[in-house]
Design a protein around this motif. Structure first.
Motif, PDB file in Angstrom:
ATOM      1  N   LEU A  59      32.705  41.765  22.469  1.00 35.57           N
ATOM      2  CA  LEU A  59      33.725  40.846  21.958  1.00 35.57           C
ATOM      3  C   LEU A  59      33.255  40.175  20.668  1.00 35.57           C
ATOM      4  O   LEU A  59      34.056  39.862  19.801  1.00 35.57           O
ATOM      5  CB  LEU A  59      34.064  39.784  23.011  1.00 35.57           C
ATOM      6  CG  LEU A  59      34.725  40.333  24.280  1.00 35.57           C
ATOM      7  CD1 LEU A  59      34.830  39.248  25.340  1.00 35.57           C
ATOM      8  CD2 LEU A  59      36.092  40.901  23.980  1.00 35.57           C
ATOM      9  N   PRO A  79      35.137  46.848  22.477  1.00 30.53           N
ATOM     10  CA  PRO A  79      35.016  46.507  23.899  1.00 30.53           C
ATOM     11  C   PRO A  79      35.472  47.615  24.848  1.00 30.53           C
ATOM     12  O   PRO A  79      34.805  47.896  25.841  1.00 30.53           O
ATOM     13  CB  PRO A  79      35.929  45.281  24.037  1.00 30.53           C
ATOM     14  CG  PRO A  79      35.949  44.666  22.697  1.00 30.53           C
ATOM     15  CD  PRO A  79      35.787  45.778  21.711  1.00 30.53           C
ATOM     16  N   HIS A  80      36.598  48.288  24.525  1.00 28.58           N
ATOM     17  CA  HIS A  80      37.088  49.296  25.472  1.00 28.58           C
ATOM     18  C   HIS A  80      36.161  50.510  25.549  1.00 28.58           C
ATOM     19  O   HIS A  80      36.083  51.183  26.560  1.00 28.58           O
ATOM     20  CB  HIS A  80      38.520  49.710  25.138  1.00 28.58           C
ATOM     21  CG  HIS A  80      38.660  50.455  23.843  1.00 28.58           C
ATOM     22  ND1 HIS A  80      38.884  49.826  22.657  1.00 28.58           N
ATOM     23  CD2 HIS A  80      38.608  51.769  23.568  1.00 28.58           C
ATOM     24  CE1 HIS A  80      38.964  50.727  21.694  1.00 28.58           C
ATOM     25  NE2 HIS A  80      38.793  51.915  22.219  1.00 28.58           N
ATOM     26  N   ALA A  83      33.338  49.437  27.831  1.00 26.18           N
ATOM     27  CA  ALA A  83      33.803  49.520  29.217  1.00 26.18           C
ATOM     28  C   ALA A  83      33.730  50.955  29.706  1.00 26.18           C
ATOM     29  O   ALA A  83      33.308  51.229  30.834  1.00 26.18           O
ATOM     30  CB  ALA A  83      35.232  48.996  29.319  1.00 26.18           C
ATOM     31  N   ARG A  89      32.358  43.268  33.164  1.00 22.43           N
ATOM     32  CA  ARG A  89      31.968  41.862  33.183  1.00 22.43           C
ATOM     33  C   ARG A  89      33.015  41.002  33.875  1.00 22.43           C
ATOM     34  O   ARG A  89      34.163  41.394  34.038  1.00 22.43           O
ATOM     35  CB  ARG A  89      31.735  41.333  31.773  1.00 22.43           C
ATOM     36  CG  ARG A  89      33.006  41.091  30.995  1.00 22.43           C
ATOM     37  CD  ARG A  89      32.720  40.319  29.716  1.00 22.43           C
ATOM     38  NE  ARG A  89      32.519  38.901  29.983  1.00 22.43           N
ATOM     39  CZ  ARG A  89      32.310  38.003  29.031  1.00 22.43           C
ATOM     40  NH1 ARG A  89      32.237  38.381  27.775  1.00 22.43           N
ATOM     41  NH2 ARG A  89      32.164  36.732  29.326  1.00 22.43           N
ATOM     42  N   PHE A  91      34.370  36.742  33.886  1.00 22.35           N
ATOM     43  CA  PHE A  91      34.407  35.638  32.942  1.00 22.35           C
ATOM     44  C   PHE A  91      34.078  34.333  33.655  1.00 22.35           C
ATOM     45  O   PHE A  91      34.319  34.173  34.851  1.00 22.35           O
ATOM     46  CB  PHE A  91      35.786  35.541  32.296  1.00 22.35           C
ATOM     47  CG  PHE A  91      36.093  36.712  31.409  1.00 22.35           C
ATOM     48  CD1 PHE A  91      35.781  36.678  30.075  1.00 22.35           C
ATOM     49  CD2 PHE A  91      36.676  37.860  31.938  1.00 22.35           C
ATOM     50  CE1 PHE A  91      36.044  37.764  29.263  1.00 22.35           C
ATOM     51  CE2 PHE A  91      36.945  38.948  31.131  1.00 22.35           C
ATOM     52  CZ  PHE A  91      36.625  38.900  29.781  1.00 22.35           C
ATOM     53  N   VAL A  95      39.793  34.938  34.437  1.00 21.19           N
ATOM     54  CA  VAL A  95      40.802  35.590  33.612  1.00 21.19           C
ATOM     55  C   VAL A  95      41.399  36.738  34.410  1.00 21.19           C
ATOM     56  O   VAL A  95      40.996  37.878  34.282  1.00 21.19           O
ATOM     57  CB  VAL A  95      40.205  36.131  32.295  1.00 21.19           C
ATOM     58  CG1 VAL A  95      41.314  36.618  31.383  1.00 21.19           C
ATOM     59  CG2 VAL A  95      39.411  35.052  31.588  1.00 21.19           C
ATOM     60  N   HIS A 110      41.284  51.301  34.975  1.00 22.59           N
ATOM     61  CA  HIS A 110      41.916  51.844  33.770  1.00 22.59           C
ATOM     62  C   HIS A 110      41.019  52.851  33.039  1.00 22.59           C
ATOM     63  O   HIS A 110      41.449  53.954  32.719  1.00 22.59           O
ATOM     64  CB  HIS A 110      42.288  50.701  32.823  1.00 22.59           C
ATOM     65  CG  HIS A 110      43.002  51.151  31.591  1.00 22.59           C
ATOM     66  ND1 HIS A 110      44.372  51.260  31.530  1.00 22.59           N
ATOM     67  CD2 HIS A 110      42.541  51.571  30.387  1.00 22.59           C
ATOM     68  CE1 HIS A 110      44.717  51.714  30.334  1.00 22.59           C
ATOM     69  NE2 HIS A 110      43.626  51.900  29.630  1.00 22.59           N
ATOM     70  N   ALA A 111      39.770  52.435  32.800  1.00 30.00           N
ATOM     71  CA  ALA A 111      38.891  53.288  32.003  1.00 30.00           C
ATOM     72  C   ALA A 111      38.559  54.583  32.724  1.00 30.00           C
ATOM     73  O   ALA A 111      38.179  55.571  32.099  1.00 30.00           O
ATOM     74  CB  ALA A 111      37.611  52.538  31.664  1.00 30.00           C
ATOM     75  N   ALA A 171      35.812  43.944  38.175  1.00 28.51           N
ATOM     76  CA  ALA A 171      34.701  44.496  37.402  1.00 28.51           C
ATOM     77  C   ALA A 171      34.068  45.673  38.147  1.00 28.51           C
ATOM     78  O   ALA A 171      33.725  46.687  37.554  1.00 28.51           O
ATOM     79  CB  ALA A 171      33.662  43.418  37.131  1.00 28.51           C
ATOM     80  N   LEU A 174      35.449  49.244  37.901  1.00 26.07           N
ATOM     81  CA  LEU A 174      35.076  50.083  36.768  1.00 26.07           C
ATOM     82  C   LEU A 174      33.945  51.034  37.147  1.00 26.07           C
ATOM     83  O   LEU A 174      33.531  51.859  36.352  1.00 26.07           O
ATOM     84  CB  LEU A 174      34.633  49.161  35.619  1.00 26.07           C
ATOM     85  CG  LEU A 174      34.626  49.676  34.199  1.00 26.07           C
ATOM     86  CD1 LEU A 174      36.035  49.915  33.723  1.00 26.07           C
ATOM     87  CD2 LEU A 174      33.931  48.684  33.283  1.00 26.07           C
TER      88      LEU A 174
END
Lengths: 270, 387
Positions: A59, A79-80, A83, A89, A91, A95, A110-111, A171, A174
């Motif tokens: 970030l 960032p993506h 990931a 991570r 927060f 978030v 997603h990734a 997290a 992922l």
């Protein structure tokens, strides 16, 4: 999808400096997170811990220095992309996004998933199958983190501790090789703390990932961490095992201040 | 996200409205069918805008531009002057053209966020309007162009061609276009709901809630913003084609900024982030002025069109009405018609459970705001906008 975890590569932070206008947030910080260990980053408020995390997850771009995960240089990546390399991570302030726990956890997948706009819009069998498989894994992770009963509950309706755990679970979705936890137990009550500590211990044992932990709760740090890096005013003032660090005079000075008159008394960690 | 039985039940619940919509042309005259047709076209466009502004949180005031690209694209591609392609091919190409136009804008759409994109897209509407007025050879200038009817395999969606009578009802242009509109709306419904519940929809929702969280979860922020813009443009293009076919004539003045604002009104009234909501909002905003024009002589305070004399005309009156509707909705039900319907449904279910036969374990009614799963909880209401 639940393949035996390969040992994650070492996360190597070298000479990272972050400058915001006149403020030196991180000053030549270096440390190495050995594969499969829990590495705590501690320090008084404003020491640069969260800045450090923001550099690790892409970030912030550091003014100088590099962060490497194995052969990949994270400081060059968006960032993506980071990931996608398996760095997840949480927060400090929660978030989460709208929708249910399942929605948030599926965002974590997603990734790892492929389905694009066209395939999803037309509900092609490949997209449907992929979604089903990932949903099953997300449910497993929800069980692992103690969120199984809330899987279809809107996140907004969950109590604080559970929402914080949604972040952790997201997290984990992922399938990270490196997990960055930014104050995972901040604001939690004793029962919630114990539970989260257990979860972190379990996932580390089960998934074999490296964990970088920022935390004010020294009890948690001492129980979980293999190595500790102490930051103060953006500088790494001490490294070592929890026991070594606890006795380090620099650390005591950073946390408690000294009686010499030059050190300002800063807020001690709880 | 739910077990197969509830999916089946939800599908079954769709059946009665679908059957009703299919049966309507046998009972309604052309006026009502035209209203329905315009509403369906608007619904297609509104669903597209809902995806962009409602789900991805990217404000667009340029929707009228992409509607125009779809409408004029079809007219030009299928008509004379123009390449004179088979109308079905022209329709598909017009949708792709609108998508391509959205794609050309993606360097902006991918980088500019939220309300700032609204300002950037404002330029598109003015640019588009100017081009429509001046590029006479393509657009027909101020007077516009007449729309060639759609033909698929020799079947014309117009009054021309072989006469068609189904069950004693003569099928003119309106009846035929009704089924075309219904089919395209069904396609929109199917694809948009698929998108929202799938990987792209979650990524877009995450983007609008927290760009940071989305990006560290692996969402390519700029690419997803652009993609949302392109997809939204394609829905607008499809709506444009359908509108052109229903109007039978396209004129530049229709595709003004006011039209973009109408579409925003649709998704706000319907409820952001919901396909059903956007559709309901589209019907409300589209049908209201038409109905008021038709029944102006029976309404108090509304003048019949053309009578003048300082009274409020039906078009203005309907604008006041939906202006008021937006204010009421923003104040009383920020999640729009969709949220209202959902809450009403939840209340109904609870009442049914509470009045269920004794001894069957009827759940006690929790006091409002104390039950953590209570969907009427204001905190939940404000936060939850899942489709």
């Amino acid at each position: 999808m639940t393949a035996a975890p390969a040992a994650p590569p070492a996360l190597d932070v070298r000479g990272v400096t972050v400058r915001f206008a006149g403020l030196l947030a991180l000053d030549d910080v270096s440390f190495t997170v050995a594969p499969g260990t829990v590495h705590a980053v501690i320090g008084p408020n404003g020491a640069g811990k969260s800045t450090c995390f923001n550099v690790l997850s892409g970030l912030y771009r550091p003014t100088a220095g590099t962060v490497r995960l194995g052969a990949a240089e994270l400081t060059r990546l968006a960032p993506h992309r980071i990931a996608a390399l398996g760095v997840a991570r949480t927060f400090q302030n929660i978030v989460t996004t709208r929708g249910t726990v399942a929605d948030n956890l599926m965002l974590g997948r997603h990734a790892l998933s492929r389905a694009g706009f066209a395939a999803t819009a037309l509900r092609l069998p490949s997209a449907v199958r992929e979604q089903r498989a990932h949903l099953a894994r997300a449910r497993e992770i929800a069980e692992l983190t103690g969120l199984g009963a809330h899987f279809d509950t809107p996140v907004a309706l969950l109590p604080y501790g559970d929402r914080k755990r949604v972040e952790l679970a997201r997290a984990l979705c992922l399938e990270p090789r490196v997990l960055l936890l930014d104050e995972p137990v901040a604001g939690m009550n004793a029962a919630e703390r114990t539970r989260t500590t257990e979860v972190v211990r379990e996932i580390r044992a089960e998934l074999g990932l490296s964990v970088v932990l920022v935390e004010h709760d020294m009890g948690l740090v001492m129980r979980l961490a293999d190595d500790v890096t102490v930051l103060d005013f953006g500088r790494a003032v001490a490294h070592g095992t929890p026991d070594e660090v606890r006795r380090d005079p620099e650390v005591l000075r950073a946390y408690l201040g000294t009686g010499t008159g030059t050190g300002t008394a800063k807020e001690g960690a709880a | 996200m739910s077990d197969p039985r509830s999916v089946l039940r939800r599908r079954a619940a769709l059946l009665p409205p679908v059957l009703l919509l299919c049966a309507l042309p046998f009972y309604l005259d052309a006026f009502w069918l035209r209203i329905g047709l315009f509403s369906m076209a608007a619904a297609v466009g509104a669903v597209g805008l809902g995806l962009l502004s409602g789900t991805a949180g990217q404000l667009s005031l340029g929707h009228a531009f992409f509607l125009a690209v779809g409408a004029y694209g079809y007219v030009w591609l299928a008509g004379e002057p123009g390449p004179g392609l088979p109308p079905a091919v022209a329709a598909v190409l017009a949708v792709l053209l609108a998508g391509a136009a959205g794609g050309l804008f993606s360097p902006v759409a991918g980088r500019v966020k939220g309300i700032y994109l609204g300002v950037a897209t404002l330029a598109l509407v003015f640019l588009g309007h100017h081009v429509l007025l001046t590029a006479d050879s393509v657009t027909g200038g101020f007077n516009g162009r007449s729309v060639p009817p759609l033909e698929v395999g020799g079947f014309a969606f117009a009054d021309s061609g072989p006469e068609l009578t189904v069950l004693g009802v003569p099928f003119g242009a309106e009846e035929r276009l009704w089924y075309l509109g219904l089919a395209l709306f069904a396609l929109t419904w199917f694809t948009a709901r698929g998108l929202l519940r799938g990987r792209p929809g979650r990524a877009l929702a995450a983007l609008s809630d927290s760009e940071t969280a989305a990006s560290v979860m692996g969402v390519h922020v700029a690419r997803y913003r652009s993609a949302a813009f392109v997809v939204s443009s394609m829905y607008a293009g499809l709506a444009g084609v359908l509108l052109a076919l229903s109007f039978r004539r396209v004129v530049p003045d229709y595709f003004s900024l006011a039209l973009s604002v109408d579409y925003l009104a649709m998704i706000v009234i319907g409820g952001l982030g919901s396909v059903a909501g956007a559709s309901a909002g589209a019907v409300f905003v589209t049908a209201l002025p038409l109905l008021m024009t038709r029944y102006a002589d029976q309404l108090p305070l509304v003048a019949t069109p053309g009578s003048g004399g300082g009274a409020i005309g039906p078009t203005e009156a309907s604008r006041y009405l939906y202006g008021a509707a937006i204010v009421v909705i923003l104040l009383r039900a920020p999640d729009g018609l969709h949220g209202l319907a959902r809450r009403a449904g939840a209340r109904l279910r609870r009442r049914r459970r509470a009045t269920g036969p004794p001894g069957t374990g009827a759940a006690p009614i929790p006091a409002a705001g104390t039950d953590p799963t209570d969907p009427t909880d204001p905190a939940a209401r404000a936060k939850e906008h899942t489709p």
